[in-house]
Structure formats: structure tokens, C-alpha cells
Design an enzyme around this catalytic site. Sequence first.
Site, PDB file in Angstrom:
ATOM      1  N   LYS A   1       0.850  -1.187   0.000  1.00 29.88           N
ATOM      2  CA  LYS A   1       0.000   0.000   0.000  1.00 29.88           C
ATOM      3  C   LYS A   1       0.886   1.237   0.000  1.00 29.88           C
ATOM      4  CE  LYS A   1       0.582   1.923   3.421  1.00 29.88           C
ATOM      5  NZ  LYS A   1       1.807   2.513   4.065  1.00 29.88           N
TER       6      LYS A   1
ATOM      7  N   TYR B   1      -4.554   4.061   6.274  1.00 27.77           N
ATOM      8  CA  TYR B   1      -4.928   3.280   7.472  1.00 27.77           C
ATOM      9  C   TYR B   1      -6.189   3.870   8.114  1.00 27.77           C
ATOM     10  CZ  TYR B   1      -0.494   0.799   7.236  1.00 27.77           C
ATOM     11  OH  TYR B   1       0.557   0.014   6.823  1.00 27.77           O
TER      12      TYR B   1
END
Length: 361
Positions: free
Chosen positions: A133, A217
Site C-alpha cells: 500500500k 490506514y
Amino acid sequence: MHNRREALKSLVIGSATALFSPNVLLASTSKKKEKLGIALVGLGYYSTDLLAPALQMTEKCYLAGIVTGSPEKAEKWKQKYNIPDKNIYNYQNFDSIANNPDIDIVYVVLPPSMHKEYSIRAARAGKHVFCEKPMAPSVNDCMAMIKVCRDNKVNLAIGYRCQHDPNTQEYMRIGREKLYGKVKMISCGAGYFDARTTHWKQNKALGGGVMGDMGVYALQGARLATGEEPIAVTAQASTTRPEIYKEVEETMMFQLQFPSGALAACHSSYGINMNYLQVNYEKGWLKMEPFSAYLGNKGSHSGGIIDFPIKNQQAKQMDEDCVALMNSTQLIAPGEEGLRDIKVVEAIYQATKNGGTVTIN
Ligand code: NAD
């Protein structure tokens, strides 16, 4: 714009049915293997400190090869992990990995701007792709990665390690099963103090900026807790260290509206230590702190605590993804999941520019 939206829609809809394409490689060679061979591309912090050690604990995969631009690192890794010379590549000869049956999966652990190129080169070499990511800096890049993987009949998994953590899965379950009714409000923060000054995280061309790095996140916290996709965002980018954060934001605050009416206030920063998720439901509450650490994620809710043990998050992630590849079952976080985040990330950047609400289709 319209065409791109349509293409995006078909990709996302397509993902529900054709998420997992059958794989030539698996059908021929890998299926017989008990452990799949992974080659790590980019031997920086995450590969060195987390993934390589985790690959000493995995049961379904092992560290078979490396791709690095640094001959010194190659030598060090070769000695430390007993990697044969034939499984060590540099960025120039990387494509010849196509001829190496030891390597089933290429795990891209480079700065975000390089994810697309190396995922695509890996897919064209016939290798499955694990990609860190944030999936890529733009929606177009993500779509290209998904398409090339599909065209080459290889699978693409994004390194969303938390989705493999039972503590994350528990707060997802509480939302999904509406244990306390509908989600009403979320607050979520992910950040740390980064003392570096010339890292890719501060470099726009390399895909830096806190939103893609830590912001995803917080975004995942809100998306996973609701089980919904945001339909509108507002956002504010800022920095308290303008001499360092010249090109990208140090801090991003963003607010999300979900179709059910749930609202989220999310924070991410390279200047503030924080790692928490708070959810208020119609008839209850939930708090996780930390919620996206490597280990030790835990929390409580109106009716109990969340504190599942987990030995090694990255080992679990890679093992579970390999089991999915071996059995042709659904990946927990395929490329389409990375794309969902980047769609919202693009809207967030747009919102910082116009100062108003940006809607997401
Ligand atoms: P890092 O800077 O420590 O490592 C990056 C690696 O890429 C280095 O080995 C560097 O030599 C190499 N590289 C090749 N070309 C480069 C170039 N042009 N510029 C800069 N570096 C270049 O970064 P990292 O912290 O290991 O992050 C790598 C990826 O892993 C990122 O996508 C990051 O978001 C992701 N990450 C994920 C987690 C997680 O918990 N899932 C944690 C940390 C990092």
C-alpha cells in the site's frame, strides 16, 4: 471523465464476479508446490525489518529471491538468507524472472510511484503480484495494474496486513452484524513522527505525502468499520514543518460521509504519534488502540474486549494470500480493494484544493 467513470464502474462491478482469475502458472507448476517462492522487490525498511523476517515463519511461502539496485545489499541478503545467485535480480534484468520457476510471486515493496511499473513487469513475466500500500498514486495507475494482471492471468494482492488480523476482523464483524445497530460516527487517526527530511515520503514524484502512506490506514479504519464506501469527502492538508514538507502534506485531516448516514473524521500525520479507532453505533461504542499496529491491536466495546493473539501479522498475510493462490479462492485484499482506497484518496486531494465537498460516484 465519463469514459473513465464507466471503465472504473465495470472494473469494480467485474471484481465481484471475476475477482480471481485462473492461473496458467498455478495450473502447471505451482499447484504441486507446498510452498510458493516469493521475490521481494526493493530491500528498504519494510522488506528488511518486517517481510524478510516474517518469511522465516511462513508455512506456505518462503523468500526465494530478491530484486535490488544495490550489489552490496544483494551480497548481504544472499549470505543472510541463503539466496542462490540465479534468484538475485537487479532492476535492469528483472524481466528475465519470467524464466525462473523458483519465483511464483513478486512482492513490490518500492516507493508508491514505482508500484505500477514493477507490478506490470512482474505480471507480464507471468508472476503473481503482491504490492504494498498505497497501491499507486492514481486511480488510472491502479486500473492499469488490475488490467495487466487480469490480461496475464495472474493475481494481484495488496499488502493490507491489518485485514488479516483477527482484531481488525472483529471490529469489521461488529459493524457487519450490526451488533449495536447502525454506525453513526467514527473517529480514526494514524500517524507517527518522521524525522527524515529527504525520504520518498517527502517527495511528490515518488508518491510521497502522508495521505497515501498513513492516511489509508485511517481511511481503512472508517471503511472497514462501516463496511461501506464513502460518497462524499472534505479535507484539509497542512504542515508545521514547511521547510521539509515543501511538495507534499505532513498532515491530512479528512471527513467522510457514508451512504447509511455514518460520518467519519480521520486524521493522519508525519508529525503526530497516534493510532486509534473509535466507533459510535446507535446502541453502543467501540474503541481500538492501537488499531493498525504490526502487533498488539486491541480494544473494547460496549459488550466486551477485543484482544486476539497473533504471532506475526505479515506471515499470516502472506500465508493466507498464498493459500488463496494455491486453492484459487478469493484474496482478502485484491487489487480492487487498493483501487477503492485510491479513489477516495484522489477525492480527498481534490477536496483540499477546492475547499468544499467532493462527491464520489
Ligand atoms: P524504504 O525507503 O525504506 O525502501 C524503499 C526501497 O526502494 C529502498 O530499498 C530503495 O533503495 C528502493 N528504491 C528503488 N528505487 C528508488 C527510488 N527511485 N527512490 C527511492 N527508493 C528507491 O521504504 P519502505 O518504508 O520500505 O516502504 C516501501 C513500501 O512499503 C511503500 O509502499 C510503503 O508504503 C510500504 N510499507 C508498508 C508497510 C505496511 O505496514 N504494510 C510498512 C512500511 C512500508
